[in-house]
Design a protein around this motif. Sequence first.
Motif, PDB file in Angstrom:
ATOM      1  N   PHE A  36    -105.488  37.765  -9.495  1.00  0.00           N
ATOM      2  CA  PHE A  36    -105.881  36.417  -9.180  1.00  0.00           C
ATOM      3  C   PHE A  36    -105.914  35.250 -10.294  1.00  0.00           C
ATOM      4  CE2 PHE A  36    -109.175  33.271 -12.359  1.00  0.00           C
ATOM      5  CZ  PHE A  36    -110.146  33.149 -11.583  1.00  0.00           C
ATOM      6  N   GLY A  37    -104.324  35.937 -10.286  1.00  0.00           N
ATOM      7  CA  GLY A  37    -103.339  34.967 -11.348  1.00  0.00           C
ATOM      8  C   GLY A  37    -102.942  33.735  -9.430  1.00  0.00           C
ATOM      9  N   VAL A  38    -101.928  34.438  -9.091  1.00  0.00           N
ATOM     10  CA  VAL A  38    -101.250  35.266  -7.749  1.00  0.00           C
ATOM     11  C   VAL A  38    -102.529  33.867  -6.149  1.00  0.00           C
ATOM     12  CG1 VAL A  38     -99.855  35.554  -5.744  1.00  0.00           C
ATOM     13  CG2 VAL A  38     -99.353  36.472  -7.919  1.00  0.00           C
ATOM     14  N   LEU A  39    -103.989  34.262  -6.449  1.00  0.00           N
ATOM     15  CA  LEU A  39    -104.325  33.803  -5.463  1.00  0.00           C
ATOM     16  C   LEU A  39    -104.996  32.268  -5.865  1.00  0.00           C
ATOM     17  CD1 LEU A  39    -106.903  36.372  -4.662  1.00  0.00           C
ATOM     18  CD2 LEU A  39    -104.809  35.670  -2.760  1.00  0.00           C
ATOM     19  N   MET A  40    -105.139  32.338  -7.556  1.00  0.00           N
ATOM     20  CA  MET A  40    -105.094  31.231  -7.620  1.00  0.00           C
ATOM     21  C   MET A  40    -104.467  29.874  -7.839  1.00  0.00           C
ATOM     22  SD  MET A  40    -108.442  30.626  -8.365  1.00  0.00           S
ATOM     23  CE  MET A  40    -108.585  32.136  -7.301  1.00  0.00           C
ATOM     24  N   MET A  41    -103.242  30.437  -7.542  1.00  0.00           N
ATOM     25  CA  MET A  41    -101.844  29.389  -7.200  1.00  0.00           C
ATOM     26  C   MET A  41    -101.539  29.064  -5.934  1.00  0.00           C
ATOM     27  SD  MET A  41     -98.533  30.896  -9.665  1.00  0.00           S
ATOM     28  CE  MET A  41     -99.024  32.178  -9.023  1.00  0.00           C
ATOM     29  N   ALA A  42    -101.822  30.114  -5.282  1.00  0.00           N
ATOM     30  CA  ALA A  42    -102.355  30.199  -3.699  1.00  0.00           C
ATOM     31  C   ALA A  42    -103.870  28.203  -3.130  1.00  0.00           C
ATOM     32  CB  ALA A  42    -102.811  31.231  -2.357  1.00  0.00           C
ATOM     33  N   GLU A  43    -104.520  28.538  -3.926  1.00  0.00           N
ATOM     34  CA  GLU A  43    -105.716  28.350  -3.911  1.00  0.00           C
ATOM     35  C   GLU A  43    -105.566  26.478  -4.544  1.00  0.00           C
ATOM     36  OE1 GLU A  43    -110.355  27.650  -3.254  1.00  0.00           O
ATOM     37  OE2 GLU A  43    -108.571  28.698  -2.075  1.00  0.00           O
ATOM     38  N   VAL A  44    -104.825  26.450  -5.429  1.00  0.00           N
ATOM     39  CA  VAL A  44    -104.271  24.940  -5.991  1.00  0.00           C
ATOM     40  C   VAL A  44    -103.226  24.525  -4.714  1.00  0.00           C
ATOM     41  CG1 VAL A  44    -102.951  23.851  -7.538  1.00  0.00           C
ATOM     42  CG2 VAL A  44    -104.844  25.483  -8.337  1.00  0.00           C
ATOM     43  N   VAL A  45    -103.010  24.843  -4.084  1.00  0.00           N
ATOM     44  CA  VAL A  45    -101.863  24.471  -3.292  1.00  0.00           C
ATOM     45  C   VAL A  45    -102.471  24.385  -2.254  1.00  0.00           C
ATOM     46  CG1 VAL A  45     -99.950  25.206  -1.379  1.00  0.00           C
ATOM     47  CG2 VAL A  45     -99.524  26.365  -4.382  1.00  0.00           C
ATOM     48  N   ARG A  46    -103.161  25.167  -1.761  1.00  0.00           N
ATOM     49  CA  ARG A  46    -104.017  24.814  -0.345  1.00  0.00           C
ATOM     50  C   ARG A  46    -104.590  23.834  -0.716  1.00  0.00           C
ATOM     51  NH1 ARG A  46    -108.844  26.028   1.983  1.00  0.00           N
ATOM     52  NH2 ARG A  46    -109.838  26.701  -0.171  1.00  0.00           N
ATOM     53  N   TYR A  47    -104.993  22.812  -1.690  1.00  0.00           N
ATOM     54  CA  TYR A  47    -105.941  21.646  -1.957  1.00  0.00           C
ATOM     55  C   TYR A  47    -105.164  20.853  -2.152  1.00  0.00           C
ATOM     56  CZ  TYR A  47    -110.828  23.332  -2.242  1.00  0.00           C
ATOM     57  OH  TYR A  47    -112.005  23.523  -2.612  1.00  0.00           O
ATOM     58  N   ILE A  48    -104.081  20.742  -2.662  1.00  0.00           N
ATOM     59  CA  ILE A  48    -103.043  19.328  -2.635  1.00  0.00           C
ATOM     60  C   ILE A  48    -102.440  18.236  -1.880  1.00  0.00           C
ATOM     61  CG2 ILE A  48    -100.709  18.767  -2.830  1.00  0.00           C
ATOM     62  CD1 ILE A  48    -100.497  21.116  -5.074  1.00  0.00           C
ATOM     63  N   PRO A  49    -102.646  19.411  -0.320  1.00  0.00           N
ATOM     64  CA  PRO A  49    -102.927  17.282   0.605  1.00  0.00           C
ATOM     65  C   PRO A  49    -104.181  17.323   0.988  1.00  0.00           C
ATOM     66  CG  PRO A  49    -101.617  19.842   1.376  1.00  0.00           C
ATOM     67  CD  PRO A  49    -102.867  20.270   0.370  1.00  0.00           C
ATOM     68  N   ARG A  50    -105.156  17.528  -0.284  1.00  0.00           N
ATOM     69  CA  ARG A  50    -106.984  17.185   0.221  1.00  0.00           C
ATOM     70  C   ARG A  50    -107.267  16.495  -1.216  1.00  0.00           C
ATOM     71  NH1 ARG A  50    -108.791  22.919   2.852  1.00  0.00           N
ATOM     72  NH2 ARG A  50    -107.355  23.785   4.352  1.00  0.00           N
ATOM     73  N   ILE A  51    -105.883  15.836  -1.664  1.00  0.00           N
ATOM     74  CA  ILE A  51    -106.877  16.090  -2.415  1.00  0.00           C
ATOM     75  C   ILE A  51    -108.008  14.148  -2.501  1.00  0.00           C
ATOM     76  CG2 ILE A  51    -105.975  15.230  -5.582  1.00  0.00           C
ATOM     77  CD1 ILE A  51    -104.626  16.991  -5.439  1.00  0.00           C
ATOM     78  N   ALA A  52    -106.647  13.139  -2.389  1.00  0.00           N
ATOM     79  CA  ALA A  52    -107.039  11.950  -1.858  1.00  0.00           C
ATOM     80  C   ALA A  52    -108.153  12.238  -0.867  1.00  0.00           C
ATOM     81  CB  ALA A  52    -105.794  11.316  -1.328  1.00  0.00           C
ATOM     82  N   ARG A  53    -108.114  12.651   0.686  1.00  0.00           N
ATOM     83  CA  ARG A  53    -109.680  13.009   1.443  1.00  0.00           C
ATOM     84  C   ARG A  53    -110.823  14.019   0.521  1.00  0.00           C
ATOM     85  NH1 ARG A  53    -110.969  17.242   5.964  1.00  0.00           N
ATOM     86  NH2 ARG A  53    -112.873  16.550   6.850  1.00  0.00           N
ATOM     87  N   TYR A  54    -111.046  14.707  -0.751  1.00  0.00           N
ATOM     88  CA  TYR A  54    -111.797  14.394  -1.105  1.00  0.00           C
ATOM     89  C   TYR A  54    -112.085  14.346  -2.569  1.00  0.00           C
ATOM     90  CZ  TYR A  54    -112.103  18.659   2.340  1.00  0.00           C
ATOM     91  OH  TYR A  54    -111.858  19.268   3.432  1.00  0.00           O
ATOM     92  N   TYR A  55    -111.499  13.567  -3.026  1.00  0.00           N
ATOM     93  CA  TYR A  55    -111.208  13.753  -4.688  1.00  0.00           C
ATOM     94  C   TYR A  55    -111.294  11.636  -4.947  1.00  0.00           C
ATOM     95  CZ  TYR A  55    -112.045  18.333  -4.625  1.00  0.00           C
ATOM     96  OH  TYR A  55    -112.151  19.884  -4.460  1.00  0.00           O
ATOM     97  N   ILE A  56    -110.175  10.794  -4.140  1.00  0.00           N
ATOM     98  CA  ILE A  56    -109.752   9.926  -4.694  1.00  0.00           C
ATOM     99  C   ILE A  56    -110.392   8.418  -3.378  1.00  0.00           C
ATOM    100  CG2 ILE A  56    -108.206   8.065  -4.849  1.00  0.00           C
ATOM    101  CD1 ILE A  56    -106.284  10.506  -5.187  1.00  0.00           C
ATOM    102  N   ASP A  57    -110.391   9.040  -1.801  1.00  0.00           N
ATOM    103  CA  ASP A  57    -110.950   7.921  -0.813  1.00  0.00           C
ATOM    104  C   ASP A  57    -112.475   7.697  -1.270  1.00  0.00           C
ATOM    105  OD1 ASP A  57    -108.462   7.996  -0.315  1.00  0.00           O
ATOM    106  OD2 ASP A  57    -108.436   9.681   1.103  1.00  0.00           O
ATOM    107  N   PRO A  58    -113.672   8.555  -1.407  1.00  0.00           N
ATOM    108  CA  PRO A  58    -115.329   8.297  -1.170  1.00  0.00           C
ATOM    109  C   PRO A  58    -115.006   7.496  -1.880  1.00  0.00           C
ATOM    110  CG  PRO A  58    -114.585  10.772  -1.124  1.00  0.00           C
ATOM    111  CD  PRO A  58    -113.551  10.035  -1.326  1.00  0.00           C
ATOM    112  N   PRO A  59    -116.072   6.291  -1.350  1.00  0.00           N
ATOM    113  CA  PRO A  59    -116.710   5.691  -2.225  1.00  0.00           C
ATOM    114  C   PRO A  59    -117.801   5.935  -3.860  1.00  0.00           C
ATOM    115  CG  PRO A  59    -117.347   5.144  -0.191  1.00  0.00           C
ATOM    116  CD  PRO A  59    -116.705   5.954   0.201  1.00  0.00           C
ATOM    117  N   LEU A  60    -118.609   7.431  -3.098  1.00  0.00           N
ATOM    118  CA  LEU A  60    -119.798   7.842  -3.466  1.00  0.00           C
ATOM    119  C   LEU A  60    -119.051   8.856  -3.707  1.00  0.00           C
ATOM    120  CD1 LEU A  60    -122.282   8.058  -4.609  1.00  0.00           C
ATOM    121  CD2 LEU A  60    -123.287   8.605  -2.009  1.00  0.00           C
TER     122      LEU A  60
END
Length: 474
Positions: A36-60
């Motif tokens: 579980f820990g290893v897969l969650m580390m992989a999931e976090v790494v997978r999200y890093i390039p998408r942080i701005a797209r999903y959580y910073i850029d949208p106005p709503l």
Amino acid sequence: MEERQHHEPSPPRAPLWARLFGPVDIASLVCFRVAFGVLMMAEVVRYIPRIARYYIDPPLHFSYYGFEWVRPWAGDGMYVHFGVLGLAALCITIGLCYRLAAAVFFLGFSYMFLLEQARYLNHIYLLCLIAFIMIFVPAHRAFSVDAWLRPKLRRDTAPKWALRLVQLQIGIPYVYGGLAKLNPDWLRGEPMRMWLAERADRPIVGPLMTQEWVVYFFSYGGLLFDLFIVPAMLWRRTRPWAFVAALGFHFINGNIFTIGIFPWVMAAATLMYFPPDWPRRFRDLLGRLLRLPPAAAKPALPPAPLPTRLGRGQKCLLTFLGVYTAWQLLFPLRHWLYPGDVAWTEEGHKFSWRMKLRDKGGSVAYHATDPTTGESWKIDLRGKIKRWQLSEMTGRPEMILQLAHYLGEQLRAEGIPDVEIRALAPVSLNGREPEFLIDPEVDLMKVERSLLPATWIRPEAPLEPAAEARLSEM
């Protein structure tokens, strides 16, 4: 005379609550913690390039009911947040400050999940639940930094309730997912037929994707797998075959559908249905195959006696387990409290393990009306919402309502205090003819978010001539 044989009466079986606190080998829980820990580390790494797209850029950001207060961190806070998540996942893996790390990961991952309803996925919800129960499961008593630093913590066993809790949490999505597939659309091959046809251009397997037998193989294979994988894994005779089927099922899912790490989490979790000492057996088997010297045998400890009465802490834990189990069993059934087809209305759909059951296509157009002047106009959505959010919200009435309020508040700030907002939302469910999902006559600014049945959602029915005429307004 013939001698009578006297048999000693077998001792009475311990009550269920006592057996839940009996010891089982901790090895499988330790392996699950590491996986579980290893897969969650992989999931976090997978999200890093998408942080701005999903959580910073949208106005709503589309919020969940009751969690409107959850907002993204300012500045670079979201990047720091994911960094903390990755560190917590690493600590879970190696068992360092395990319970604190599990709590931090649960809170941080749930926060990320609650930030954006347009990003809802059943497997992300399941990961939140697994992270939650891992706070309580003592999977750090062996093969961990905590056990190395604190020898008194070391144990070769864990209470049986910990194993059963993980098995329960993993089994519920399978069973409820299978029951949800017992509906007319799934049994006639939809929406599986549509999804497979979209993948017809893939090399080698592409031409198979439009074959009817393949459609029904996936539809009925998925149904039978979800319904029977848990009982097949619980029965010793069918367990090896069921595990092979689970590996094949998750491998195919992971390669055909875009569902992230979910197949690998479930494949690893399915191992929890094997005897809890399976990692030790596997290690011994591997050692024999590689002709390694056997590990030094530890003296066998007598089994710990089952408790005869519960202490205060055990009573609290047993109450928690009962409440949590009841919630997990009952909450996914709440859609029966709402009228209409849940696949159409979406009321009670989320958090209910209704996975891959509906495909909705359509569009949404918002019209504003100034009641003072009687002027009406179509609202331009460019710059107000991201395209990926728009594609997700099209068939989701609650999200359509949220955007209506967001647009209305903007117009009020521009000097139209009593503005009215209406939505034209023709939607097709699983390949049917488009129908209006939202009553186009209802002023959505007067509709408040609620858990009660929504009267502003139209029942699934063919469009009347007047409604068809309104499509020209889009």
